[in-house]
Design a protein around this motif. Structure first.
Motif, PDB file in Angstrom:
ATOM      1  N   GLU A  27      -0.215  -5.960 -12.343  1.00  0.00           N
ATOM      2  CA  GLU A  27      -0.577  -5.215 -13.379  1.00  0.00           C
ATOM      3  C   GLU A  27      -1.134  -3.368 -13.969  1.00  0.00           C
ATOM      4  N   SER A  64      -0.622  -6.382  -7.428  1.00  0.00           N
ATOM      5  CA  SER A  64      -1.876  -7.274  -6.353  1.00  0.00           C
ATOM      6  C   SER A  64      -1.081  -8.075  -5.387  1.00  0.00           C
ATOM      7  N   CYS A  85       2.651  -2.109 -15.932  1.00  0.00           N
ATOM      8  CA  CYS A  85       3.985  -3.374 -15.524  1.00  0.00           C
ATOM      9  C   CYS A  85       3.091  -4.434 -15.912  1.00  0.00           C
ATOM     10  N   ASN A  96      -0.018  -1.179 -11.161  1.00  0.00           N
ATOM     11  CA  ASN A  96      -0.508  -1.908  -9.922  1.00  0.00           C
ATOM     12  C   ASN A  96      -0.387  -2.781 -10.152  1.00  0.00           C
ATOM     13  N   LEU A 154       0.980   3.516  -9.264  1.00  0.00           N
ATOM     14  CA  LEU A 154      -0.411   3.868 -10.065  1.00  0.00           C
ATOM     15  C   LEU A 154       0.360   5.355 -11.072  1.00  0.00           C
ATOM     16  N   ASP A 191       0.981  -1.189   0.093  1.00  0.00           N
ATOM     17  CA  ASP A 191       0.282   0.272  -0.562  1.00  0.00           C
ATOM     18  C   ASP A 191       0.537   1.323   0.299  1.00  0.00           C
ATOM     19  N   ARG A 234       2.155   1.442  -3.447  1.00  0.00           N
ATOM     20  CA  ARG A 234       1.910   1.378  -4.492  1.00  0.00           C
ATOM     21  C   ARG A 234       1.398   2.656  -5.547  1.00  0.00           C
TER      22      ARG A 234
END
Length: 81
Positions: free
Chosen positions: A46, A32, A49, A30, A25, A18, A21
């Motif tokens: 994601e 996960s 990336c 992103n 972004l 977090d 991130r």
């Protein structure tokens, strides 16, 4: 030797992700958390990336380094698709 169970690592790993991130972004990507197994942190890259030639540098020099500094020096980050 890892002193934490995989389940105990979920919250601290999510916390580090977090923190990282917003930078990811900004580049149109992103990350996960998929799972943690045996001290290996499996993540999914994601957006921009995914498939980026610099993604391995981001994983090892950015994400893995942060996890090792903030949580445990033996953590390893592995990207899955």
């Amino acid at each position: 030797m890892m002193m934490f169970s995989d389940e105990e690592l979920i919250e601290p790993v999510e916390s580090v992700l977090d923190k990282l991130r917003p930078s990811i972004l900004l580049d149109g990507g992103n990350i996960s958390l998929v799972e943690i197994k045996g001290g290996k942190v499996f993540v999914r890259l994601e957006g921009a990336c995914k498939g980026c030639p610099s993604s391995n540098v981001t994983l090892k020099n950015g994400i893995e380094k942060a996890l090792r500094n903030d949580i445990h020096p033996e953590l390893e980050v592995i990207s899955i698709n």
